[in-house]
Design an enzyme around this catalytic site. Structure first.
Site, PDB file in Angstrom:
ATOM      1  N   GLU A  91      -6.730  15.674 -31.500  1.00 58.36           N
ATOM      2  CA  GLU A  91      -5.486  16.145 -30.894  1.00 58.36           C
ATOM      3  C   GLU A  91      -5.284  17.630 -31.074  1.00 58.36           C
ATOM      4  O   GLU A  91      -5.681  18.209 -32.087  1.00 58.36           O
ATOM      5  CB  GLU A  91      -4.294  15.430 -31.536  1.00 58.36           C
ATOM      6  CG  GLU A  91      -4.254  13.984 -31.144  1.00 58.36           C
ATOM      7  CD  GLU A  91      -2.867  13.408 -31.294  1.00 58.36           C
ATOM      8  OE1 GLU A  91      -2.739  12.184 -31.161  1.00 58.36           O
ATOM      9  OE2 GLU A  91      -1.917  14.163 -31.541  1.00 58.36           O
ATOM     10  N   CYS A 104      -1.735  24.186 -32.550  1.00 57.23           N
ATOM     11  CA  CYS A 104      -2.159  23.461 -33.744  1.00 57.23           C
ATOM     12  C   CYS A 104      -3.480  22.762 -33.407  1.00 57.23           C
ATOM     13  O   CYS A 104      -3.536  21.928 -32.507  1.00 57.23           O
ATOM     14  CB  CYS A 104      -1.062  22.460 -34.107  1.00 57.23           C
ATOM     15  SG  CYS A 104      -1.446  21.464 -35.542  1.00 57.23           S
ATOM     16  N   CYS A 111     -10.280  12.416 -41.444  1.00 55.89           N
ATOM     17  CA  CYS A 111     -10.313  13.298 -42.615  1.00 55.89           C
ATOM     18  C   CYS A 111     -10.714  12.476 -43.824  1.00 55.89           C
ATOM     19  O   CYS A 111     -10.255  11.348 -43.994  1.00 55.89           O
ATOM     20  CB  CYS A 111      -8.946  13.930 -42.838  1.00 55.89           C
ATOM     21  SG  CYS A 111      -8.914  15.069 -44.249  1.00 55.89           S
ATOM     22  N   CYS A 115      -5.017  11.641 -47.798  1.00 53.32           N
ATOM     23  CA  CYS A 115      -3.669  11.757 -48.372  1.00 53.32           C
ATOM     24  C   CYS A 115      -2.830  10.554 -47.934  1.00 53.32           C
ATOM     25  O   CYS A 115      -2.927  10.081 -46.801  1.00 53.32           O
ATOM     26  CB  CYS A 115      -3.000  13.045 -47.898  1.00 53.32           C
ATOM     27  SG  CYS A 115      -3.916  14.499 -48.410  1.00 53.32           S
ATOM     28  N   CYS A 118      -0.427  10.754 -44.720  1.00 57.77           N
ATOM     29  CA  CYS A 118      -0.988  11.358 -43.500  1.00 57.77           C
ATOM     30  C   CYS A 118      -1.733  10.305 -42.687  1.00 57.77           C
ATOM     31  O   CYS A 118      -2.624   9.633 -43.212  1.00 57.77           O
ATOM     32  CB  CYS A 118      -1.922  12.493 -43.900  1.00 57.77           C
ATOM     33  SG  CYS A 118      -2.837  13.178 -42.505  1.00 57.77           S
ATOM     34  N   GLU A 169      -9.607  18.378 -42.548  1.00 57.68           N
ATOM     35  CA  GLU A 169      -9.500  19.382 -43.610  1.00 57.68           C
ATOM     36  C   GLU A 169     -10.465  20.521 -43.242  1.00 57.68           C
ATOM     37  O   GLU A 169     -11.682  20.387 -43.386  1.00 57.68           O
ATOM     38  CB  GLU A 169      -9.870  18.740 -44.964  1.00 57.68           C
ATOM     39  CG  GLU A 169     -10.046  19.711 -46.111  1.00 57.68           C
ATOM     40  CD  GLU A 169      -8.954  20.760 -46.243  1.00 57.68           C
ATOM     41  OE1 GLU A 169      -7.777  20.409 -46.405  1.00 57.68           O
ATOM     42  OE2 GLU A 169      -9.279  21.963 -46.178  1.00 57.68           O
ATOM     43  N   LEU A 223       0.681  21.468 -51.098  1.00 61.10           N
ATOM     44  CA  LEU A 223       0.857  21.211 -52.531  1.00 61.10           C
ATOM     45  C   LEU A 223       1.448  19.817 -52.778  1.00 61.10           C
ATOM     46  O   LEU A 223       0.855  19.008 -53.479  1.00 61.10           O
ATOM     47  CB  LEU A 223       1.732  22.321 -53.137  1.00 61.10           C
ATOM     48  CG  LEU A 223       1.789  22.377 -54.656  1.00 61.10           C
ATOM     49  CD1 LEU A 223       0.416  22.570 -55.271  1.00 61.10           C
ATOM     50  CD2 LEU A 223       2.735  23.501 -55.114  1.00 61.10           C
ATOM     51  N   HIS A 224       2.623  19.564 -52.275  1.00 60.74           N
ATOM     52  CA  HIS A 224       3.253  18.224 -52.255  1.00 60.74           C
ATOM     53  C   HIS A 224       3.666  17.631 -53.595  1.00 60.74           C
ATOM     54  O   HIS A 224       4.261  16.547 -53.614  1.00 60.74           O
ATOM     55  CB  HIS A 224       2.364  17.179 -51.552  1.00 60.74           C
ATOM     56  CG  HIS A 224       1.893  17.584 -50.202  1.00 60.74           C
ATOM     57  ND1 HIS A 224       2.737  18.034 -49.221  1.00 60.74           N
ATOM     58  CD2 HIS A 224       0.644  17.628 -49.660  1.00 60.74           C
ATOM     59  CE1 HIS A 224       2.034  18.329 -48.135  1.00 60.74           C
ATOM     60  NE2 HIS A 224       0.774  18.099 -48.381  1.00 60.74           N
ATOM     61  N   CYS A 347       3.605  16.742 -37.416  1.00 62.49           N
ATOM     62  CA  CYS A 347       2.573  16.786 -38.455  1.00 62.49           C
ATOM     63  C   CYS A 347       2.240  15.395 -38.954  1.00 62.49           C
ATOM     64  O   CYS A 347       3.133  14.605 -39.226  1.00 62.49           O
ATOM     65  CB  CYS A 347       3.068  17.510 -39.691  1.00 62.49           C
ATOM     66  SG  CYS A 347       3.600  19.139 -39.424  1.00 62.49           S
TER      67      CYS A 347
HETATM   68  N1  SAH Z   1      -5.923  19.089 -43.979  1.00 63.56           N
HETATM   69  C1  SAH Z   1      -5.105  20.235 -43.983  1.00 63.56           C
HETATM   70  C2  SAH Z   1      -4.543  20.581 -42.632  1.00 63.56           C
HETATM   71  C3  SAH Z   1      -4.070  19.460 -41.757  1.00 63.56           C
HETATM   72  S1  SAH Z   1      -2.602  18.630 -42.252  1.00 63.56           S
HETATM   73  C4  SAH Z   1      -3.993  20.098 -45.000  1.00 63.56           C
HETATM   74  O1  SAH Z   1      -3.791  19.011 -45.522  1.00 63.56           O
HETATM   75  O2  SAH Z   1      -3.367  21.102 -45.304  1.00 63.56           O
HETATM   76  C5  SAH Z   1      -1.336  19.811 -41.913  1.00 63.56           C
HETATM   77  C6  SAH Z   1      -0.063  19.611 -42.705  1.00 63.56           C
HETATM   78  O3  SAH Z   1       0.620  18.423 -42.298  1.00 63.56           O
HETATM   79  C7  SAH Z   1      -0.325  19.466 -44.186  1.00 63.56           C
HETATM   80  O4  SAH Z   1       0.551  20.249 -44.955  1.00 63.56           O
HETATM   81  C8  SAH Z   1      -0.054  18.015 -44.401  1.00 63.56           C
HETATM   82  O5  SAH Z   1       0.277  17.776 -45.722  1.00 63.56           O
HETATM   83  C9  SAH Z   1       1.072  17.751 -43.444  1.00 63.56           C
HETATM   84  N2  SAH Z   1       1.269  16.322 -43.169  1.00 63.56           N
HETATM   85  C10 SAH Z   1       0.330  15.365 -43.116  1.00 63.56           C
HETATM   86  N3  SAH Z   1       0.884  14.169 -42.837  1.00 63.56           N
HETATM   87  C11 SAH Z   1       2.216  14.380 -42.698  1.00 63.56           C
HETATM   88  C12 SAH Z   1       3.312  13.539 -42.378  1.00 63.56           C
HETATM   89  N4  SAH Z   1       3.162  12.239 -42.128  1.00 63.56           N
HETATM   90  N5  SAH Z   1       4.537  14.094 -42.322  1.00 63.56           N
HETATM   91  C13 SAH Z   1       4.698  15.408 -42.540  1.00 63.56           C
HETATM   92  N6  SAH Z   1       3.699  16.258 -42.829  1.00 63.56           N
HETATM   93  C14 SAH Z   1       2.456  15.756 -42.917  1.00 63.56           C
HETATM   94 FE1  SF4 Z   2      -6.637  15.315 -44.525  1.00 65.41          FE
HETATM   95 FE2  SF4 Z   2      -4.689  17.178 -44.483  1.00 65.41          FE
HETATM   96 FE3  SF4 Z   2      -4.204  14.622 -43.729  1.00 65.41          FE
HETATM   97 FE4  SF4 Z   2      -4.654  15.187 -46.298  1.00 65.41          FE
HETATM   98  S1  SF4 Z   2      -2.924  15.916 -45.044  1.00 65.41           S
HETATM   99  S2  SF4 Z   2      -5.550  13.482 -45.156  1.00 65.41           S
HETATM  100  S3  SF4 Z   2      -6.179  16.803 -46.136  1.00 65.41           S
HETATM  101  S4  SF4 Z   2      -5.549  16.060 -42.706  1.00 65.41           S
END
Ligand code: SAH
Ligand code: SF4
Length: 385
Positions: A91, A104, A111, A115, A118, A169, A223-224, A347
C-alpha cells in the site's frame, strides 16, 4: 529480460548507460525524463540521440507498479493497493495538507518485526521490495496526481514529503532502501530535501548508524514504551536492541541528521502504555538522554484498531493528559491526526484485508490470551510486568 530503469539511482543509471557506451550526462537526461516527466516511452525522449533510444528500447524499460485498487477518502487521502506479484500486495497513501503533500511508502511486503498493535506485523513477512518497487510508488503517485489534481501547472511537484511509514521495516531492507532514498533526494530526480524524507524505524540500531553515514535523512523512531519489559512485549525487536541502545543510537544519529531533533512515535494503547505513570517514566528516561545531547519531539498516535489485535485506542482525554505530562517537562509533543480512516489508510491498517500468508495471525491469536492477561496487570500494578 530487460532492466526496469526505475530501479536505479543516478549512479546506477550512469553505470547502465556506460555499458551501452554512453556518457554520464546522457544518464542524467534519461533520469530526468523518467522521474521529472514520468516518461515511459524512449521515443518520447526527443533530446536523446536516435541511436541511444534504439539501444534503450532493446535493453531497458520503465515499468510502474500494477494498480490493484485506489480508494479516495472524504478528507482527500488516497490509498493505492499495488499488486507486486505472487499474491503479494503493498500500500501507498497520499495525504494532502494545506502546506504539503505527503506520500507514505512501503518498504516490504509484510514485516518480520511483528509489533502487536500493527496489522502489517500480524500478517508476517513475505519479502523485501526492490529499489524499483520502492521508487515506483513515488513515481506513480507523483505523475498520477499531476494528471488528476485540478492544478494550473502540471509540471509542478505535488509530493513534497515522503515518509517510509507504510508496510515494512525499512531498515531491514537497507540495501534496497538507500538507492531509493537517493532517487528521492537527487535534484535530477524528485529533488526532496533530506528533511522532507523520513525513515521510520522500530529500532534496527546498526542500520541507524549506517544510515547516518550513507544517507542521513530525517529519522522517526517507534518507541511506544518507556521501559524494556513493556517494549519487549509490544515491539519484539526490543529484545535484540533494548531502549538504552536505541536511545544511544538516536543520540549518535543526531550529529548527522538534517533536522535538529529525532521524532519519537508512540502509539497510544488503552490501559497498556498510556497511563500517567508511563508518561512520567518516559520523561525521566528522556531526561537522561537530553543530558547526553539528544533532542526530540514526540508524536502520539492514537491506535488504529483492527479486528484481531485485541487492543483498544486510548480515549482522547487520556492522550491529552499523557501529552500534558510530556509538555510540562518541556518535551515538544504532538498528537497525530488520523487521516483516511474511512478507507483504512491510517497507520498500521495498511493492506489490512490481505490474506495472512504465514499463519502469524493464528499463532498470535493463540498467544494473545496469555499476553493480554499480562498486560492488564501492567495497568493494575503500575509498571511491573
Ligand atoms: N516499521 C516502521 C515503519 C512503518 S510503521 C516502524 O515501525 O516505525 C509506521 C508507524 O505506524 C510506526 O510508528 C508504527 O508504530 C505505527 N503503527 C503501526 N500500527 C499502528 C496502529 N494500528 N495504530 C497506530 N499506529 C500504528
Ligand atoms: Fe513492522 Fe513497523 Fe508494523 Fe512494527 S510497526 S510490525 S516494525 S511495520
Amino acid at each position: 529480460m530487460t532492466a526496469n530503469l526505475l530501479g536505479y539511482d543516478l549512479d546506477g543509471l550512469t553505470a547502465f548507460c556506460e555499458q551501452l557506451g554512453e556518457k554520464r550526462f546522457r544518464a542524467t537526461q534519461l533520469f530526468r525524463w523518467i522521474h521529472q516527466k514520468g516518461a515511459t516511452d524512449f521515443e518520447q525522449m526527443t533530446d536523446l540521440a536516435k541511436s541511444l533510444r534504439e539501444k534503450l528500447a532493446g535493453s531497458a524499460h520503465v515499468q510502474g507498479p500494477k494498480v490493484a485498487s485506489r480508494h479516495e477518502s472524504a478528507d482527500g487521502t488516497i490509498k493505492w493497493l499495488f499488486d507486486v506479484g505472487a499474491g503479494d500486495v503493498i500500500e501507498t497513501v497520499f495525504i494532502p495538507e494545506a502546506d504539503r503533500g505527503t506520500l507514505c511508502i512501503s518498504s516490504q511486503v509484510g514485516c518480520a518485526v511483528g509489533c502487536r498493535f500493527c496489522s502489517t506485523g500480524h500478517q508476517g513477512f513475505s519479502r523485501n521490495l526492490t529499489t524499483g518497487e520502492i521508487v515506483s510508488q513515488l513515481w506513480f503517485a507523483e505523475h498520477f496526481l499531476r494528471q488528476h489534481l485540478d492544478r494550473q501547472n502540471r509540471q509542478e511537484r505535488v509530493i513534497s514529503n515522503v515518509v517510509m511509514m507504510g508496510m515494512g521495516e525499512p531498515l531491514q531492507n537497507y540495501s534496497q532502501l538507500v538507492p531509493a532514498l537517493r532517487v528521492m533526494l537527487d535534484d535530477h530526480g524528485y529533488g526532496l530535501s533530506r528533511r522532507r524524507v523520513t525513515v521510520s524505524t522500530s529500532g534496527v540500531v546498526p542500520m541507524m548508524d549506517r544510515l547516518a553515514e550513507d544517507c542521513p535523512v530525517a529519522l522517526a523512531v517507534s518507541l511506544h514504551a518507556p521501559q524494556d519489559a513493556l517494549r519487549d512485549n509490544l515491539v519484539p525487536l526490543n529484545k535484540k536492541y533494548p531502549i538504552a541502545e536505541l536511545l544511544e543510537a538516536c543520540t549518535r544519529y543526531q550529529a548527522a541528521a538534517p533536522r535538529d531533533f529525532i521524532t519519537f512515535e508512540y502509539c497510544m494503547l488503552d490501559g497498556v502504555n498510556d497511563q500517567p505513570e508511563h508518561a512520567r517514566q518516559l520523561v525521566s528516561l528522556m531526561q537522561t538522554y537530553f543530558a547526553h545531547g539528544l533532542s526530540c519531539k514526540f508524536n502520539l498516535i492514537p491506535f488504529n484498531p483492527f479486528p484481531v489485535s485485541g487492543l483498544r485506542r486510548s480515549d482522547m482525554s487520556q492522550v491529552a493528559s499523557f501529552a500534558k505530562i510530556l509538555m510540562d517537562a518541556g518535551i515538544v509533543t504532538t498528537v497525530r491526526k488520523t487521516r483516511g480512516d474511512d478507507i483504512d489508510a491510517a497507520c498500521g491498517q495498511l493492506a489490512g484485508d490481505v490474506q495472512d500468508r504465514t499463519g502469524v495471525d493464528r499463532r498470535m491469536a493463540a498467544q494473545r490470551q496469555g499476553m493480554l492477561g499480562g498486560i492488564k496487570v501492567v495497568v493494575v500494578k503500575g509498571m511491573d510486568v
